[in-house]
Design a protein around this motif. Sequence first.
Motif, PDB file in Angstrom:
ATOM      1  N   HIS A 178       0.697  -1.578   0.157  1.00 47.52           N
ATOM      2  CA  HIS A 178      -0.034  -0.257  -0.135  1.00 47.52           C
ATOM      3  C   HIS A 178       0.727   1.494   0.031  1.00 47.52           C
ATOM      4  CE1 HIS A 178      -3.481   2.527   1.200  1.00 47.52           C
ATOM      5  NE2 HIS A 178      -2.472   3.292   2.118  1.00 47.52           N
ATOM      6  N   HIS A 182       1.547   4.460  -3.492  1.00 49.51           N
ATOM      7  CA  HIS A 182       1.429   5.789  -2.735  1.00 49.51           C
ATOM      8  C   HIS A 182       2.698   6.001  -3.637  1.00 49.51           C
ATOM      9  CE1 HIS A 182      -2.312   7.188  -0.249  1.00 49.51           C
ATOM     10  NE2 HIS A 182      -1.093   6.047   0.253  1.00 49.51           N
ATOM     11  N   GLU A 202      -6.206   6.531  -1.928  1.00 48.93           N
ATOM     12  CA  GLU A 202      -6.030   5.938  -0.630  1.00 48.93           C
ATOM     13  C   GLU A 202      -6.865   4.157  -1.176  1.00 48.93           C
ATOM     14  OE1 GLU A 202      -5.326   4.725   2.255  1.00 48.93           O
ATOM     15  OE2 GLU A 202      -3.888   6.403   1.895  1.00 48.93           O
ATOM     16  N   HIS A 280      -9.243   7.880   4.231  1.00 51.98           N
ATOM     17  CA  HIS A 280      -9.283   6.226   4.448  1.00 51.98           C
ATOM     18  C   HIS A 280     -11.036   6.179   5.073  1.00 51.98           C
ATOM     19  CE1 HIS A 280      -5.027   8.264   5.058  1.00 51.98           C
ATOM     20  NE2 HIS A 280      -4.654   7.203   5.059  1.00 51.98           N
TER      21      HIS A 280
HETATM   22 ZN   LIG Z   1      -2.539   5.539   2.307  1.00 50.48          ZN
END
Ligand SMILES: [Zn+2]
Length: 361
Positions: A178, A182, A202, A280
């Motif tokens: 994850h 980004h 996200e 998120h």
């Molecule tokens: Zn993140």
Amino acid sequence: MSVPHTCLHCAVPPYMLHELARRGSDRQREWALRTLAADATIRQARAVNAKERGSSPREGADALAAVTSTTPKPNRIIRDGQSAWELTGLPRLRSEGEGPTGDPAVDEAYDGLGDTWTFWWEVFSRESIDDENMPLRGVVHFGEEFDNAFWDGRRMVFGDGDGELFLRFTRSLDVIGHELAHGVIEDEAGLEYWGQSGALNEHVADVAGSLVRQYKLGQDAAAADWLIGADLRGDEFDGDALRSMKAPGTAYDDAALGKDPQPRHWKDYVRTWDDNGGVHINSGIPNHAFYLLATNLGGTAWGRPGRIWFETLRHPRLRKTATMRQFAQLTHQVARRRYGASSAEAGAVLQAWEDVGVKWP
Ligand SMILES: [Zn+2]
């Protein structure tokens, strides 16, 4: 003590730490406040790194590499944070090609960065984060009882956790996948980290994180757990993970950390100023759409669904401020062009978005 603002690209979202600061024991409050304070500093450093990376030649972009046709390899460097809150002048613990050290944090970080590199290369022929084989730097043992992990635009930094709610952050391959994603998202689409485009940022990072793990384990969509951060839970953590793509809103329900606030349908979109406008939180909606698509189509999720999503991320018409509907339309367009207008793939993409309430005329 005032609670600082949110951390960009941290594994544990700010609202979980805010809850912990509010509801936790004295010790837990201390962990949460310390982590939040460090997160605020990190956010500034990240902005500086992003700027520097944009204006200077990229490291690892070796001119010779472009003209030789050798298979690329990752270039990993793991450093020791020495339980301090600094990121510079740190000693190397393991470099590319060196054997295991016996320190699980070092070896998990090395392996996790390697598994992530392998995923991007083998599935999407992408050389590291920037496609120019940028070195993958990791810092382990950062801070004391630091309850987070983050990508600062230059390196991946891991806390050891508090040992009760959170274990060391190197344990979770989907979290590593994850965080590194980004960097890819920043490079390809630059989705602004606010509101809907931030939730998409996200979301794509969660998709990549989960796919890295599924690819490593050789799982198809039906066999995968679709959880993010399951492996970093301590004994005190009441729940399955930080997030669930299969069932957003059900990942945890904990006396100290609160309850998973993610919606899974557009009608429950959360309007908030917290968490950069709920980045998120509302990622639960597209996350669930991707899960539905992958499980309805069957097979491996990094195959057709992953391909459609990655092409969408690279699409010239994907704007930095994209809304969920715009992103969804583009995934449908990509699926139609790639597999045909009346293909099962295009139909499944449309159905998945419709099932989470993201529709267009
Ligand atoms: Zn993140």
